[in-house]
Design a protein around this motif. Structure first.
Motif, PDB file in Angstrom:
ATOM      1  N   MET A 160       0.604  -1.123  -0.029  1.00 23.61           N
ATOM      2  CA  MET A 160       0.006  -0.157  -0.037  1.00 23.61           C
ATOM      3  C   MET A 160       0.626   1.258  -0.064  1.00 23.61           C
ATOM      4  N   ALA A 161       2.101   1.269  -0.748  1.00 29.72           N
ATOM      5  CA  ALA A 161       3.038   2.547  -0.354  1.00 29.72           C
ATOM      6  C   ALA A 161       2.503   3.481  -1.715  1.00 29.72           C
ATOM      7  N   GLU A 162       2.293   3.269  -3.163  1.00 26.27           N
ATOM      8  CA  GLU A 162       1.869   3.794  -3.801  1.00 26.27           C
ATOM      9  C   GLU A 162       1.414   5.174  -3.415  1.00 26.27           C
ATOM     10  N   ASP A 163       2.349   5.954  -3.878  1.00 25.42           N
ATOM     11  CA  ASP A 163       1.675   7.742  -4.842  1.00 25.42           C
ATOM     12  C   ASP A 163       1.405   7.650  -2.940  1.00 25.42           C
ATOM     13  N   ARG A 164       2.246   7.629  -1.881  1.00 25.42           N
ATOM     14  CA  ARG A 164       1.686   8.140  -1.047  1.00 25.42           C
ATOM     15  C   ARG A 164       1.792   9.406  -0.539  1.00 25.42           C
ATOM     16  N   PRO A 165       0.768  10.122   0.382  1.00 22.76           N
ATOM     17  CA  PRO A 165       0.997  12.300   0.480  1.00 22.76           C
ATOM     18  C   PRO A 165       2.223  12.173   1.033  1.00 22.76           C
ATOM     19  N   ASP A 166       2.973  12.738   1.683  1.00 28.43           N
ATOM     20  CA  ASP A 166       4.043  13.409   2.562  1.00 28.43           C
ATOM     21  C   ASP A 166       3.122  14.288   2.964  1.00 28.43           C
ATOM     22  N   ASP A 167       2.675  14.220   4.015  1.00 29.97           N
ATOM     23  CA  ASP A 167       2.259  15.252   4.816  1.00 29.97           C
ATOM     24  C   ASP A 167       1.742  14.600   6.026  1.00 29.97           C
ATOM     25  N   THR A 168       1.387  15.186   7.220  1.00 29.15           N
ATOM     26  CA  THR A 168       2.314  14.586   8.516  1.00 29.15           C
ATOM     27  C   THR A 168       0.623  14.363   9.581  1.00 29.15           C
ATOM     28  N   MET A 169      -0.545  14.827   8.863  1.00 32.34           N
ATOM     29  CA  MET A 169      -1.300  13.977   9.106  1.00 32.34           C
ATOM     30  C   MET A 169      -2.096  12.157   8.414  1.00 32.34           C
ATOM     31  N   PHE A 170      -1.424  11.791   7.343  1.00 26.01           N
ATOM     32  CA  PHE A 170      -0.855  10.750   6.529  1.00 26.01           C
ATOM     33  C   PHE A 170      -0.343  10.360   7.147  1.00 26.01           C
ATOM     34  N   GLN A 171       0.681  10.690   7.837  1.00 27.77           N
ATOM     35  CA  GLN A 171       2.011   9.799   8.661  1.00 27.77           C
ATOM     36  C   GLN A 171       1.027   8.967   9.351  1.00 27.77           C
ATOM     37  N   ASP A 172       0.470  10.593  10.257  1.00 29.31           N
ATOM     38  CA  ASP A 172      -0.177  10.045  11.607  1.00 29.31           C
ATOM     39  C   ASP A 172      -0.814   8.742  11.274  1.00 29.31           C
ATOM     40  N   ALA A 173      -1.971   8.496   9.897  1.00 30.51           N
ATOM     41  CA  ALA A 173      -2.460   7.918  10.320  1.00 30.51           C
ATOM     42  C   ALA A 173      -2.563   6.851   9.489  1.00 30.51           C
ATOM     43  N   VAL A 174      -1.091   6.244   9.098  1.00 37.43           N
ATOM     44  CA  VAL A 174       0.055   4.941   9.126  1.00 37.43           C
ATOM     45  C   VAL A 174       0.469   4.948  10.254  1.00 37.43           C
ATOM     46  N   GLU A 175       0.648   5.855  10.959  1.00 35.76           N
ATOM     47  CA  GLU A 175       1.663   5.299  11.922  1.00 35.76           C
ATOM     48  C   GLU A 175       0.332   4.600  12.799  1.00 35.76           C
TER      49      GLU A 175
END
Length: 615
Positions: free
Chosen positions: A1-16
């Motif tokens: 699921m790493a295709e075109d991953r946006p580089d923004d804080t909220m998205f990274q928080d969701a992934v974590e």
């Protein structure tokens, strides 16, 4: 699921959050991201991993697949879930890390030796030293935290009185799905999280510095106020009242707490107690006005507002409260005057602009109302009432998508407001999403059976479009009992009765529409349905008259299908015959038969016969 991953804080928080197993938090964050960018397939893919059931997971992956048909992750997920046929060109998920069961089977001598801090932490000597250090810390905490403070009762005086904070206790759900409420600590992200800087609410007007001996008690009172624990707040403030018998603001603030509890009588007692201490204490007169209106919304409190203003003409809250009072008493012009004063005294107050919006709505100035509501939103995005008001105004202006966006935010945090779910149902009905509309109406009705009354016409029409005829009739008949002169309600019942083959009841509604039709469009609808009903009742001549009258009307007052239906029915019902005069023919009506040559449509929502918007 790493295709075109946006580089923004909220998205990274969701992934974590997903990686540590916190699906609730991940779903909440990704839902907020999708509100800003619904066409991002990556968000939809990650949301599929956060939702709770297979149906929602498939929906997310299908949405991602529609947005990006070449997305391998979406394809693989749909194949695994059985929602897409297997495709040999799609490679399986890569296994680029050891499986959990393989890791467990490794022998001790096959595993790499740990170094650095991990090795040190597993040393018995290190652990013993760590335990001794914790013990010493606990002893210090007892001495400095509990024993020494008891030697002195002097505390710094609190002088700031912040307003109450909303308590958010729910988890956002996936677009129309319902989730059970969760504990407050697991609730949705507070709206203040999305502010670029901390929002500072308007300070409380009454702000008397507390005496030194009241400091501890006042600190406890403020904590209770912030949690809206009014009983605890009142208890602490009453102790302060005994320590400061000459402070008029203390009984005033206790009166406010009783008013927040809905206890108008106790509030009145304490406001009067404040005036016994200081008869020139202006805020107490405002408190009396508010408490009397709480007890009786029709009470006349003009004199109390005047007294409060006379004693303190710079008290902005009086003008704001009087503006609300004037709106409720059908005097929005006077409310605007008071709001102009309040705006000067309480600049940049979102509450003032919210009330401006209410006043402009009362004046039927929807444009100014929307501008005021948007200003309130720009001043404080944490004010949930702004989202509800924006939802109403966007519905009024026909901007149903924007209405849904605003109301969805409100519904995430306020799950017990039946009116908001009713408004969502109305907006979805206008968008043509009848199933989601009925889901929202059902939720509103479950919360408050009486509150759904104003939305019954939309609920009935949505059920009619879904062919839930019994439910549609039940809802529309209830709506008709409250307003039997509504063209829309009577037309809806006519259609439902027709589809139920209750042609006698349908005829009664068709006859009622003759006197209720006010526009050419409504007259066209009346003729169309009257003709269909009369055909079913065997009244062929009457039906022919209706079809002919409909065809004489301008084409732009009806749909193309209505006109083509009228022409087709007339051709089917009328047989040309020779007359005594050579070369001329007369039309002779004939009774239609149920053979293949006769057209007997069964109209539903998609027949091309529009339903006027309920007024």
């Amino acid at each position: 699921m790493a295709e075109d991953r946006p580089d923004d804080t909220m998205f990274q928080d969701a992934v974590e959050a997903l990686r540590r197993g916190d699906k609730t938090r991940a779903k909440e964050l990704i839902t907020l991201l999708l509100k800003a960018d619904q066409n991002n397939p990556t968000y939809w893919i990650w949301l599929s991993a956060a939702v709770d059931n297979t149906k929602e997971r498939i929906y997310c992956l299908q949405t991602a697949f529609k947005l990006d048909p070449e997305n391998g992750t979406a394809k693989r997920g749909l194949i695994l879930l059985g929602a897409l046929a297997p495709d040999e060109s799609i490679q399986p998920f890569p296994m680029n890390r050891p499986r959990a069961w393989e890791e467990k089977l490794l022998l001790a001598n096959e595993k790499p030796k740990e170094r650095g801090f991990k090795a040190l932490a597993k040393s018995p000597i290190t652990r013993l030293a760590f335990v001794l250090l914790i013990g010493a810390g606990l002893v210090s905490a007892v001495i400095f935290g509990l024993i020494l403070p008891r030697r002195s009762n002097v505390r710094p005086t609190e002088t700031n009185t912040p307003g109450p904070s909303p308590t958010f206790t729910t988890t956002p759900t996936l677009f129309g799905a319902t989730a059970p409420p969760t504990k407050a600590v697991l609730g949705p992200t507070p709206l203040s999280y999305f502010l670029p800087q901390t929002y500072t609410p308007t300070a409380v007007y009454v702000n008397t510095p507390r005496a030194a001996q009241s400091g501890d008690q006042y600190r406890l009172a403020l904590a209770a106020y912030a949690e809206e624990n009014w009983d605890e707040y009142i208890s602490n403030m009453q102790i302060i009242a005994s320590l400061e018998p000459d402070a008029a603001d203390v009984p005033y603030l206790i009166g406010d707490a009783y008013r927040f509890k809905g206890d108008a009588d106790s509030a009145l007692d304490f406001y009067n107690e404040a005036l016994k201490i200081n008869e020139d204490f202006g805020p107490a007169y405002l408190g009396l006005a508010r408490a009397r209106l709480l007890d009786n919304p029709k009470a006349n409190v003009d004199a109390l507002f005047e007294q409060a203003i006379e004693l303190d003409p710079d008290f902005g809250e009086v003008y704001l409260e009087r503006a609300r009072y004037n709106i409720n008493n059908n005097d929005p012009e006077a409310a605007i005057v008071d709001l102009d004063r309040a705006d000067r005294l309480i600049p940049n107050s979102p509450t003032v602009y919210m009330t401006y919006a209410d006043a402009y709505l009362a004046l039927d100035d929807k444009k100014s109302a929307l501008e005021a509501a948007e200003t309130a939103y720009s001043l404080d995005i944490t004010n949930l009432d702004v989202y509800k008001l924006l939802g109403k105004l966007h519905i009024e202006s026909g901007e149903y998508e924007r209405a849904i966006e605003a109301l969805d935010v409100y519904a995430v945090y306020e799950t017990e407001d039946d009116q908001v779910f009713g408004l969502l149902g109305q907006a979805y009905y206008e968008m043509g999403n009848y199933e989601v509309a009925t889901n929202n109406f059902d939720r509103a009705e479950a919360l408050n059976k009486n509150g759904i009354r104003k939305f019954l016409v939309y609920k009935g029409l949505a059920n009619l479009e879904l062919n839930n005829l019994d439910k549609a009739v039940e809802d529309l008949e209830k709506a008709a009992s409250a307003d039997d002169t509504s063209f829309v309600i009577n037309l809806g019942l006519l259609r439902a009765y027709y589809l139920q083959e209750k042609f006698g009841s349908a005829f009664q509604k068709a006859e009622a529409l003759r006197s209720l039709a006010e526009t050419d469009e409504e007259t066209a609808l009346m003729l169309y349905w009257h003709a269909l009903v009369q055909e079913k009742r065997g009244e062929v001549k009457d039906a022919i008259k209706d079809w002919q009258a409909l065809l004489k009307m301008d084409a732009d007052v009806m749909t193309e299908k209505m006109r083509s239906d009228a022409e087709l029915h007339l051709r089917t019902m009328v047989t040309p015959t020779n007359t005594s005069k050579p070369g001329t023919k007369t039309a002779t009506p004939r009774t239609p038969t149920p053979r293949s040559g006769t057209v007997t449509p069964t109209p539903k929502g998609g027949t091309g016969t529009p339903t006027p918007t309920p007024k």
